[in-house]
Design a protein around this motif. Structure first.
Motif, PDB file in Angstrom:
ATOM      1  N   CYS A 173       0.838  -1.207   0.000  1.00 31.06           N
ATOM      2  CA  CYS A 173       0.000   0.000   0.000  1.00 31.06           C
ATOM      3  C   CYS A 173       0.869   1.252   0.000  1.00 31.06           C
ATOM      4  O   CYS A 173       0.614   2.198  -0.765  1.00 31.06           O
ATOM      5  N   PHE A 174       1.896   1.270   0.828  1.00 29.29           N
ATOM      6  CA  PHE A 174       2.764   2.445   0.883  1.00 29.29           C
ATOM      7  C   PHE A 174       3.580   2.594  -0.396  1.00 29.29           C
ATOM      8  O   PHE A 174       3.872   3.714  -0.826  1.00 29.29           O
ATOM      9  N   GLN A 175       3.964   1.485  -1.015  1.00 33.42           N
ATOM     10  CA  GLN A 175       4.662   1.588  -2.294  1.00 33.42           C
ATOM     11  C   GLN A 175       3.756   2.193  -3.354  1.00 33.42           C
ATOM     12  O   GLN A 175       4.190   3.008  -4.165  1.00 33.42           O
ATOM     13  N   TYR A 176       2.503   1.791  -3.357  1.00 32.35           N
ATOM     14  CA  TYR A 176       1.539   2.384  -4.285  1.00 32.35           C
ATOM     15  C   TYR A 176       1.415   3.885  -4.045  1.00 32.35           C
ATOM     16  O   TYR A 176       1.437   4.674  -4.990  1.00 32.35           O
TER      17      TYR A 176
ATOM     18  N   ALA B   5      -1.892   8.606  -7.059  1.00 30.21           N
ATOM     19  CA  ALA B   5      -2.416   7.551  -6.187  1.00 30.21           C
ATOM     20  C   ALA B   5      -3.621   8.049  -5.398  1.00 30.21           C
ATOM     21  O   ALA B   5      -3.690   9.218  -5.020  1.00 30.21           O
ATOM     22  N   ASP B   6      -4.543   7.143  -5.165  1.00 29.57           N
ATOM     23  CA  ASP B   6      -5.692   7.437  -4.309  1.00 29.57           C
ATOM     24  C   ASP B   6      -5.239   7.183  -2.864  1.00 29.57           C
ATOM     25  O   ASP B   6      -5.461   6.126  -2.295  1.00 29.57           O
ATOM     26  N   GLN B   7      -4.593   8.193  -2.302  1.00 26.23           N
ATOM     27  CA  GLN B   7      -3.971   8.041  -0.987  1.00 26.23           C
ATOM     28  C   GLN B   7      -4.984   7.762   0.105  1.00 26.23           C
ATOM     29  O   GLN B   7      -4.734   6.947   0.989  1.00 26.23           O
ATOM     30  N   GLU B   8      -6.114   8.408   0.048  1.00 29.02           N
ATOM     31  CA  GLU B   8      -7.119   8.243   1.092  1.00 29.02           C
ATOM     32  C   GLU B   8      -7.609   6.799   1.168  1.00 29.02           C
ATOM     33  O   GLU B   8      -7.690   6.212   2.252  1.00 29.02           O
ATOM     34  N   ALA B   9      -7.887   6.199   0.014  1.00 28.67           N
ATOM     35  CA  ALA B   9      -8.354   4.812  -0.019  1.00 28.67           C
ATOM     36  C   ALA B   9      -7.253   3.856   0.442  1.00 28.67           C
ATOM     37  O   ALA B   9      -7.520   2.890   1.157  1.00 28.67           O
ATOM     38  N   ALA B  10      -6.030   4.132   0.044  1.00 29.38           N
ATOM     39  CA  ALA B  10      -4.914   3.271   0.441  1.00 29.38           C
ATOM     40  C   ALA B  10      -4.673   3.351   1.950  1.00 29.38           C
ATOM     41  O   ALA B  10      -4.409   2.327   2.594  1.00 29.38           O
ATOM     42  N   TYR B  11      -4.769   4.543   2.521  1.00 32.15           N
ATOM     43  CA  TYR B  11      -4.595   4.682   3.966  1.00 32.15           C
ATOM     44  C   TYR B  11      -5.719   3.984   4.735  1.00 32.15           C
ATOM     45  O   TYR B  11      -5.486   3.405   5.793  1.00 32.15           O
ATOM     46  N   GLU B  12      -6.927   4.037   4.202  1.00 28.63           N
ATOM     47  CA  GLU B  12      -8.042   3.320   4.834  1.00 28.63           C
ATOM     48  C   GLU B  12      -7.801   1.817   4.811  1.00 28.63           C
ATOM     49  O   GLU B  12      -8.100   1.112   5.775  1.00 28.63           O
TER      50      GLU B  12
END
Length: 103
Positions: free
Chosen positions: A22-25, A32-39
């Motif tokens: 997720c962090f690599q993405y 990147a859709d950071q909000e979705a990845a952090y969720e």
């Protein structure tokens, strides 16, 4: 499963792989859709904590067969959790590419 210590190490290892991806993405994708990845990271961390808690507190500790079933179920849940998280990450990436490609 050989013992509880190895199970807990497996939980930590597999959840950390999902979190790392997720962090690599987030870091290597330009849009990147950071909000979705952090969720997703939050969900994986919560699931890992729940699995570790379940590993520390087996059900029916007086019956070895119940304990064995309990730990087997934790292993199955771990694999399912990681698979679902990778599918969700894949969908996040795919949806973001579709949105940026149509713009």
């Amino acid at each position: 499963m050989a013992n509880v210590r190895h199970l807990k190490k497996d939980i930590d290892y597999l959840t950390s792989l999902v979190i790392e991806d997720c962090f690599q993405y987030i870091n290597y994708s330009e849009n990147a859709d950071q909000e979705a990845a952090y969720e997703l990271v939050k969900k994986v961390i919560a699931a890992g904590n729940d699995l570790r808690n379940r590993a520390n507190h087996p059900d029916g500790s007086e019956n070895p067969q119940l304990v064995k079933k309990h730990y087997r179920k934790i292993g199955e849940d771990l694999v399912n959790t990681c698979n679902e998280a990778y599918e969700e990450l894949s969908n996040i990436i795919k949806n973001k590419k579709e949105k940026s490609g149509n713009s």
